[in-house]
Design a protein around this motif. Structure first.
Motif, PDB file in Angstrom:
ATOM      1  N   VAL A 178      -5.682   7.622   4.075  1.00  0.00           N
ATOM      2  CA  VAL A 178      -5.576   7.160   2.692  1.00  0.00           C
ATOM      3  C   VAL A 178      -5.715   8.333   1.736  1.00  0.00           C
ATOM      4  O   VAL A 178      -4.976   8.458   0.771  1.00  0.00           O
ATOM      5  N   HIS A 179      -6.682   9.196   2.014  1.00  0.00           N
ATOM      6  CA  HIS A 179      -6.865  10.328   1.114  1.00  0.00           C
ATOM      7  C   HIS A 179      -5.654  11.243   1.146  1.00  0.00           C
ATOM      8  O   HIS A 179      -5.266  11.801   0.134  1.00  0.00           O
ATOM      9  N   GLU A 180      -5.016  11.370   2.319  1.00  0.00           N
ATOM     10  CA  GLU A 180      -3.784  12.163   2.404  1.00  0.00           C
ATOM     11  C   GLU A 180      -2.737  11.540   1.488  1.00  0.00           C
ATOM     12  O   GLU A 180      -2.092  12.198   0.701  1.00  0.00           O
ATOM     13  N   VAL A 181      -2.601  10.212   1.612  1.00  0.00           N
ATOM     14  CA  VAL A 181      -1.584   9.514   0.824  1.00  0.00           C
ATOM     15  C   VAL A 181      -1.877   9.667  -0.666  1.00  0.00           C
ATOM     16  O   VAL A 181      -0.999   9.948  -1.467  1.00  0.00           O
ATOM     17  N   SER A 182      -3.159   9.506  -1.039  1.00  0.00           N
ATOM     18  CA  SER A 182      -3.481   9.516  -2.463  1.00  0.00           C
ATOM     19  C   SER A 182      -3.262  10.891  -3.087  1.00  0.00           C
ATOM     20  O   SER A 182      -3.050  11.008  -4.277  1.00  0.00           O
ATOM     21  N   LYS A 183      -3.301  11.936  -2.254  1.00  0.00           N
ATOM     22  CA  LYS A 183      -3.049  13.271  -2.799  1.00  0.00           C
ATOM     23  C   LYS A 183      -1.616  13.369  -3.321  1.00  0.00           C
ATOM     24  O   LYS A 183      -1.283  14.183  -4.149  1.00  0.00           O
ATOM     25  N   GLU A 184      -0.737  12.542  -2.745  1.00  0.00           N
ATOM     26  CA  GLU A 184       0.640  12.545  -3.231  1.00  0.00           C
ATOM     27  C   GLU A 184       0.743  11.761  -4.547  1.00  0.00           C
ATOM     28  O   GLU A 184       1.822  11.534  -5.069  1.00  0.00           O
ATOM     29  N   ASN A 185      -0.433  11.320  -5.022  1.00  0.00           N
ATOM     30  CA  ASN A 185      -0.494  10.667  -6.329  1.00  0.00           C
ATOM     31  C   ASN A 185       0.388   9.435  -6.454  1.00  0.00           C
ATOM     32  O   ASN A 185       1.294   9.367  -7.281  1.00  0.00           O
ATOM     33  N   LEU A 186       0.113   8.475  -5.585  1.00  0.00           N
ATOM     34  CA  LEU A 186       0.849   7.203  -5.632  1.00  0.00           C
ATOM     35  C   LEU A 186       0.561   6.464  -6.925  1.00  0.00           C
ATOM     36  O   LEU A 186       1.365   5.706  -7.421  1.00  0.00           O
ATOM     37  N   TYR A 187      -0.666   6.687  -7.450  1.00  0.00           N
ATOM     38  CA  TYR A 187      -1.085   5.897  -8.612  1.00  0.00           C
ATOM     39  C   TYR A 187      -1.256   6.864  -9.774  1.00  0.00           C
ATOM     40  O   TYR A 187      -2.183   7.633  -9.808  1.00  0.00           O
ATOM     41  N   SER A 188      -0.319   6.873 -10.708  1.00  0.00           N
ATOM     42  CA  SER A 188      -0.448   7.842 -11.815  1.00  0.00           C
ATOM     43  C   SER A 188      -0.901   7.112 -13.071  1.00  0.00           C
ATOM     44  O   SER A 188      -0.659   5.952 -13.235  1.00  0.00           O
TER      45      SER A 188
ATOM     46  N   LEU B 262      -5.381 -14.775  -0.433  1.00  0.00           N
ATOM     47  CA  LEU B 262      -4.413 -13.776   0.032  1.00  0.00           C
ATOM     48  C   LEU B 262      -3.902 -12.898  -1.097  1.00  0.00           C
ATOM     49  O   LEU B 262      -3.701 -11.695  -0.920  1.00  0.00           O
ATOM     50  N   VAL B 263      -3.675 -13.496  -2.262  1.00  0.00           N
ATOM     51  CA  VAL B 263      -3.175 -12.723  -3.401  1.00  0.00           C
ATOM     52  C   VAL B 263      -4.200 -11.657  -3.784  1.00  0.00           C
ATOM     53  O   VAL B 263      -3.860 -10.487  -3.973  1.00  0.00           O
ATOM     54  N   GLY B 264      -5.473 -12.056  -3.858  1.00  0.00           N
ATOM     55  CA  GLY B 264      -6.529 -11.112  -4.219  1.00  0.00           C
ATOM     56  C   GLY B 264      -6.699 -10.010  -3.189  1.00  0.00           C
ATOM     57  O   GLY B 264      -6.797  -8.820  -3.533  1.00  0.00           O
ATOM     58  N   VAL B 265      -6.731 -10.401  -1.912  1.00  0.00           N
ATOM     59  CA  VAL B 265      -6.930  -9.416  -0.834  1.00  0.00           C
ATOM     60  C   VAL B 265      -5.772  -8.418  -0.803  1.00  0.00           C
ATOM     61  O   VAL B 265      -5.972  -7.206  -0.682  1.00  0.00           O
ATOM     62  N   SER B 266      -4.539  -8.919  -0.970  1.00  0.00           N
ATOM     63  CA  SER B 266      -3.368  -8.028  -0.964  1.00  0.00           C
ATOM     64  C   SER B 266      -3.418  -7.051  -2.131  1.00  0.00           C
ATOM     65  O   SER B 266      -3.147  -5.857  -1.972  1.00  0.00           O
ATOM     66  N   ALA B 267      -3.790  -7.560  -3.298  1.00  0.00           N
ATOM     67  CA  ALA B 267      -3.875  -6.689  -4.479  1.00  0.00           C
ATOM     68  C   ALA B 267      -4.953  -5.624  -4.287  1.00  0.00           C
ATOM     69  O   ALA B 267      -4.738  -4.443  -4.582  1.00  0.00           O
ATOM     70  N   ALA B 268      -6.117  -6.050  -3.769  1.00  0.00           N
ATOM     71  CA  ALA B 268      -7.222  -5.106  -3.570  1.00  0.00           C
ATOM     72  C   ALA B 268      -6.828  -4.013  -2.583  1.00  0.00           C
ATOM     73  O   ALA B 268      -7.121  -2.823  -2.795  1.00  0.00           O
ATOM     74  N   LYS B 269      -6.140  -4.403  -1.512  1.00  0.00           N
ATOM     75  CA  LYS B 269      -5.698  -3.410  -0.527  1.00  0.00           C
ATOM     76  C   LYS B 269      -4.739  -2.414  -1.173  1.00  0.00           C
ATOM     77  O   LYS B 269      -4.839  -1.209  -0.958  1.00  0.00           O
ATOM     78  N   ALA B 270      -3.796  -2.934  -1.956  1.00  0.00           N
ATOM     79  CA  ALA B 270      -2.795  -2.069  -2.584  1.00  0.00           C
ATOM     80  C   ALA B 270      -3.453  -1.050  -3.508  1.00  0.00           C
ATOM     81  O   ALA B 270      -3.153   0.149  -3.454  1.00  0.00           O
ATOM     82  N   TYR B 271      -4.385  -1.513  -4.340  1.00  0.00           N
ATOM     83  CA  TYR B 271      -5.075  -0.601  -5.263  1.00  0.00           C
ATOM     84  C   TYR B 271      -5.934   0.404  -4.494  1.00  0.00           C
ATOM     85  O   TYR B 271      -5.928   1.602  -4.783  1.00  0.00           O
ATOM     86  N   ALA B 272      -6.707  -0.088  -3.511  1.00  0.00           N
ATOM     87  CA  ALA B 272      -7.595   0.803  -2.747  1.00  0.00           C
ATOM     88  C   ALA B 272      -6.782   1.871  -2.013  1.00  0.00           C
ATOM     89  O   ALA B 272      -7.131   3.046  -1.989  1.00  0.00           O
ATOM     90  N   TYR B 273      -5.661   1.434  -1.434  1.00  0.00           N
ATOM     91  CA  TYR B 273      -4.811   2.342  -0.658  1.00  0.00           C
ATOM     92  C   TYR B 273      -4.195   3.412  -1.566  1.00  0.00           C
ATOM     93  O   TYR B 273      -4.232   4.600  -1.287  1.00  0.00           O
ATOM     94  N   ALA B 274      -3.665   2.940  -2.697  1.00  0.00           N
ATOM     95  CA  ALA B 274      -3.006   3.862  -3.616  1.00  0.00           C
ATOM     96  C   ALA B 274      -3.989   4.853  -4.237  1.00  0.00           C
ATOM     97  O   ALA B 274      -3.651   6.004  -4.506  1.00  0.00           O
ATOM     98  N   LEU B 275      -5.216   4.403  -4.446  1.00  0.00           N
ATOM     99  CA  LEU B 275      -6.221   5.251  -5.098  1.00  0.00           C
ATOM    100  C   LEU B 275      -7.048   6.076  -4.114  1.00  0.00           C
ATOM    101  O   LEU B 275      -7.818   6.936  -4.519  1.00  0.00           O
ATOM    102  N   GLY B 276      -6.923   5.756  -2.818  1.00  0.00           N
ATOM    103  CA  GLY B 276      -7.756   6.442  -1.830  1.00  0.00           C
ATOM    104  C   GLY B 276      -9.218   6.072  -1.954  1.00  0.00           C
ATOM    105  O   GLY B 276     -10.106   6.898  -1.801  1.00  0.00           O
ATOM    106  N   LYS B 277      -9.479   4.792  -2.280  1.00  0.00           N
ATOM    107  CA  LYS B 277     -10.859   4.329  -2.460  1.00  0.00           C
ATOM    108  C   LYS B 277     -11.240   3.353  -1.349  1.00  0.00           C
ATOM    109  O   LYS B 277     -10.378   2.639  -0.826  1.00  0.00           O
ATOM    110  N   PRO B 278     -12.548   3.263  -0.996  1.00  0.00           N
ATOM    111  CA  PRO B 278     -12.959   2.286   0.024  1.00  0.00           C
ATOM    112  C   PRO B 278     -12.777   0.851  -0.469  1.00  0.00           C
ATOM    113  O   PRO B 278     -12.915   0.562  -1.664  1.00  0.00           O
ATOM    114  N   LEU B 279     -12.471  -0.016   0.483  1.00  0.00           N
ATOM    115  CA  LEU B 279     -12.214  -1.432   0.220  1.00  0.00           C
ATOM    116  C   LEU B 279     -13.367  -2.251   0.792  1.00  0.00           C
ATOM    117  O   LEU B 279     -13.812  -2.002   1.912  1.00  0.00           O
ATOM    118  N   TYR B 280     -13.871  -3.224   0.023  1.00  0.00           N
ATOM    119  CA  TYR B 280     -14.963  -4.082   0.511  1.00  0.00           C
ATOM    120  C   TYR B 280     -14.561  -5.552   0.378  1.00  0.00           C
ATOM    121  O   TYR B 280     -14.443  -6.056  -0.737  1.00  0.00           O
TER     122      TYR B 280
END
Length: 372
Positions: free
Chosen positions: A362-372, A95-113
């Motif tokens: 996600v891409h909309e969100v990432s345009k707001e630059n969640l991850y600087s 769960l820790v890994g999956v949650s972290a991966a989702k957070a990074y993928a979401y913030a970066l606008g990248k696909p999650l596998y």
């Protein structure tokens, strides 16, 4: 041939047990392999404590990801995808890994596998020996499982030929090390003592090798009991236990069965390649005996270097990069950790109807630059 720049750059996160692994791979080239292990925190308990492991993953996650990015010389924005072990493993740790991966993928606008731990152990060999031949027979041997698998396509078609009925090989090593008072984890220390012992000193049983037994299944509980009883009898008689001979004879019984069944599976399936992975594949005697038997049978053996055999993020990144390269569907945001994810599911795809929509979002969100 595509230039390396065109190959997918993927970050992989592995938290199925007590290792926080983060790897970065470009195609089949390993750029970074950062690991934070909590094994010392478990040693005093003589085994992995799930709650301790989960907490350690939580503390190690961000620093380990940052270390991997630095080591690879890339930024998070450069990544083409984030891969993570979705199962099998300890539920809380996953769960820790999956949650972290989702957070990074979401913030970066990248696909999650979300990928399978066992399929990742097979795919990691691409980082050392180049693309996997298809089909490949794989023998995976670790603390929690011993399996014989047939992989036609590592991203979509992995079939179990046989597996552990009771104790996995790695568990047997840990338990015998405990009986011999050699500490935890047992694999490396028994390997070390066995080098100075006689593998033929004590005739320990070979489980499930009779004519009526399942050809590719494994059982090490009878062996474990037999070794423990032998040691107890010696101690009861007031005799000294020959630790080196016991280690060597026990180890030989395990690797004899593993290699015999693996070579038989290759012959039966008409496959001339055997890949061995998982933590126990770091065992020196297993590597040597497998090499000897494969050469005799005309089978090409592929075993990654020991560091890539144990749990690591590089193997997850390797499978993730293969998913991207083969245009496999990314996972959806409702990806969850599955502690008993079957090996027949190398990855957990998304629900196509809502995935395209969520990805645009996600891409909309990432345009707001969640991850600087």
């Amino acid at each position: 041939m595509a230039s390396t720049r065109d190959e997918p750059l993927v970050l992989g996160i592995e938290t199925s047990c007590d290792e926080t692994g983060v790897g970065i791979v470009r195609g089949t080239t390993l750029l970074a392999d950062a690991v934070a292990s909590s094994v010392d925190e478990h040693a005093r308990f003589g085994g992995v404590v799930p709650e301790v492991a989960s907490r350690a993953h939580l503390e190690a996650m961000v620093p380990t990801i940052e270390r991997a990015l630095k080591e690879a010389g890339v930024t998070a924005k450069d990544l083409d995808g984030i891969a993570v072990t979705a199962g099998p493993g300890l539920a809380g740790a996953l769960l820790v890994g999956v949650s972290a991966a989702k957070a990074y993928a979401y913030a970066l606008g990248k696909p999650l596998y979300g990928v399978n731990h066992l399929a990742s152990h097979i795919c990691v060999d691409q980082l050392e020996h180049g693309p996997l031949p298809e089909p490949t027979v794989a023998l995976l041997v670790s603390g929690g499982h011993s399996s014989l698998l047939l992989s036609e396509d590592i991203t979509s078609d992995v079939r179990p030929l046989g597996s552990t009925i009771d104790d996995a090989a790695g568990e047997a090593f840990d338990k015998i090390a405990r009986v011999l008072n050699l500490g935890f984890p047992g694999g490396p220390v028994i390997d070390r003592y066995a080098r100075e012992g006689d593998p033929n000193a004590i005739a320990f049983p070979r489980g499930l090798t009779g004519p009526r037994d399942a050809a590719y299944d494994f059982s090490f509980s009878g062996l474990k009991t037999s070794v423990a009883r032998w040691i107890e009898a010696k101690r009861a008689a007031g005799e000294e236990v020959p630790v080196r001979d016991v280690s060597a004879s026990f180890q030989e019984a395990v690797v004899d069965v593993l290699t015999r069944k693996a070579v038989r599976a290759c012959k039966d399936e008409g496959v001339d390649h055997l890949m061995i992975g998982g933590g126990v594949a770091a065992n020196s005697r297993l590597r040597a005996l497998a090499q000897e038997r494969c050469e005799k049978a005309g089978i090409r053996l592929r075993v990654p270097r020991p560091k890539l055999c144990t749990d690591n993020g590089a193997m997850v990144a390797a499978l993730g990069a293969e998913m991207v390269a083969r245009n496999r569907t990314a996972s959806s945001w409702d990806l969850s950790a599955d502690s008993s994810l079957p090996v027949t599911e190398p990855h957990v795809p998304g629900h196509s109807h809502d995935h395209a929509h969520s990805h645009d979002h996600v891409h909309e969100v990432s345009k707001e630059n969640l991850y600087s």
